[in-house]
Design a protein around this motif. Structure first.
Motif, PDB file in Angstrom:
ATOM      1  N   LEU A  16      -3.198  17.277  13.329  1.00  0.00           N
ATOM      2  CA  LEU A  16      -2.682  18.680  13.231  1.00  0.00           C
ATOM      3  C   LEU A  16      -3.455  19.595  12.833  1.00  0.00           C
ATOM      4  O   LEU A  16      -3.534  20.990  12.990  1.00  0.00           O
ATOM      5  CB  LEU A  16      -1.265  18.670  12.696  1.00  0.00           C
TER       6      LEU A  16
ATOM      7  N   TRP B 214       0.666  19.722  20.326  1.00  0.00           N
ATOM      8  CA  TRP B 214       0.304  18.580  19.672  1.00  0.00           C
ATOM      9  C   TRP B 214       0.148  17.486  20.559  1.00  0.00           C
ATOM     10  O   TRP B 214      -0.360  16.486  20.326  1.00  0.00           O
ATOM     11  CB  TRP B 214       1.185  18.283  18.377  1.00  0.00           C
TER      12      TRP B 214
ATOM     13  N   ARG C 162       5.202  22.379  18.724  1.00  0.00           N
ATOM     14  CA  ARG C 162       6.094  22.439  17.560  1.00  0.00           C
ATOM     15  C   ARG C 162       6.082  24.010  16.973  1.00  0.00           C
ATOM     16  O   ARG C 162       5.366  24.747  17.322  1.00  0.00           O
ATOM     17  CB  ARG C 162       5.664  21.648  16.364  1.00  0.00           C
TER      18      ARG C 162
ATOM     19  N   PRO D 105       5.837  17.028  10.061  1.00  0.00           N
ATOM     20  CA  PRO D 105       5.773  15.636  10.263  1.00  0.00           C
ATOM     21  C   PRO D 105       6.227  14.556   9.075  1.00  0.00           C
ATOM     22  O   PRO D 105       6.590  15.221   8.028  1.00  0.00           O
ATOM     23  CB  PRO D 105       4.104  15.293  10.059  1.00  0.00           C
TER      24      PRO D 105
ATOM     25  N   CYS E 253      -5.294  20.055  18.493  1.00  0.00           N
ATOM     26  CA  CYS E 253      -3.953  20.711  18.267  1.00  0.00           C
ATOM     27  C   CYS E 253      -4.037  22.379  18.109  1.00  0.00           C
ATOM     28  O   CYS E 253      -3.602  22.926  17.156  1.00  0.00           O
ATOM     29  CB  CYS E 253      -3.105  20.311  17.140  1.00  0.00           C
TER      30      CYS E 253
ATOM     31  N   TRP F 253       8.140  12.768  13.610  1.00  0.00           N
ATOM     32  CA  TRP F 253       8.760  14.366  13.169  1.00  0.00           C
ATOM     33  C   TRP F 253       9.791  14.007  12.487  1.00  0.00           C
ATOM     34  O   TRP F 253      10.761  13.155  12.630  1.00  0.00           O
ATOM     35  CB  TRP F 253       8.605  15.110  14.339  1.00  0.00           C
TER      36      TRP F 253
ATOM     37  N   ILE G  27       0.342  13.052  15.187  1.00  0.00           N
ATOM     38  CA  ILE G  27       0.589  13.795  14.001  1.00  0.00           C
ATOM     39  C   ILE G  27      -0.748  13.722  13.152  1.00  0.00           C
ATOM     40  O   ILE G  27      -0.701  14.343  11.949  1.00  0.00           O
ATOM     41  CB  ILE G  27       1.739  13.644  13.109  1.00  0.00           C
TER      42      ILE G  27
END
Ligand SMILES: O=C(O)CCC(=O)C(=O)O
Length: 260
Positions: free
Chosen positions: A248, A101, A230, A236, A254, A130, A245
């Protein structure tokens, strides 16, 4: 990968909060192209046409931190999406899914002294978008040999078990002062380990593991790309619109590099 190697890597990551894959993981040509990609990006040459998400070029007097290098360089993207990295990341963390990410080129020039320091910190301090620390970690890929003189990362063994303390500062240069403010649990030890790696080696660390790095007293730059990842366990914060985020679902931004 052999089952006993995987087990050992996983055990070390769980016990210590970090694991060193201290041998080159990538084919030579993939690594060499990524190093050329780094040399281009650090001088403002982006072959994808996409600039990094911060405005930073190489300055020999200080640590150079260039965000989203994988978007700016095709060869850095190829390095980060090489299957060996996904396989190792999954082996070390036990993940069923691994997604990148964010990435950062981190180049520490020789002679940069304290301006090359990274202060003691937990990555979680900067990753509050997160929900939990669970499933968040970094793969730090050496793009040059990382020796004791080059200002290697150093990890505090088992510090990921201390929980999220929110004490420390990536941008601080006074290691002793930062360390003095970190309230580790009574009875625990502060035990540091240097992450010495050949070019193409990778260290993996949990987002709660304390780490820092000192001055580069060698003759050459210490070069690396830090890749923030991750697993399926990280979610998130709902409704959060933070940059990192918000992409994503974009597989170019990502990429999922392992799916078991
Ligand atoms: O490159 C360094 O010395 C520090 C990198 C770091 O803090 C990280 O990758 O989380």
């Amino acid at each position: 990968m052999e089952a006993d190697r995987v087990l050992l890597a996983r055990q070390q990551f769980e016990t210590d909060g970090f694991f060193l894959a201290a041998q080159p993981l990538f084919p030579d040509h993939v690594l060499a192209s990524a190093v050329a990609g780094m040399d281009a990006v650090k001088t403002g040459d982006f072959d994808t046409g996409v600039p990094p998400s911060n405005d930073a070029l190489y300055d020999p007097s200080r640590l150079c931190k260039i965000n989203d290098a994988h978007l700016a360089s095709t060869c850095i993207y190829r390095l980060l999406t090489n299957e060996a990295l996904g396989e190792w990341a999954a082996a070390v963390t036990g993940a069923r899914m691994v997604q990148i990410w964010a990435s950062q080129l981190l180049i520490k020039p020789p002679g940069s002294e304290a301006a090359g320091h990274v202060g003691w910190h937990q990555d979680r301090q900067y990753w509050k978008f997160w929900r939990q620390p669970l499933g968040l970690f970094t793969a730090w890929i050496a793009l040059s040999d990382v020796t004791a003189e080059s200002g290697p990362m150093r990890f505090v063994r088992r510090s990921h078990h201390w929980g999220f303390l929110d004490q420390g500062d990536f941008f601080g240069s006074d290691h002793e002062a930062l360390k003095a403010d970190i309230q580790m649990p009574t009875g625990d030890n502060w035990e540091e380990a240097d992450a010495l790696l050949p070019a193409g080696g990778v260290s993996f660390h949990d987002c709660l593991t304390y780490h820092s790095s000192g001055a580069n007293t060698s003759e050459t730059p210490r070069c690396s790309v830090a890749v923030h990842m991750r697993t399926q366990e990280a979610e998130p914060v709902s409704g959060d619109t933070s940059y990192y985020i918000s992409h994503l679902d974009d597989s170019a931004h990502c990429p999922v590099i392992y799916s078991g």
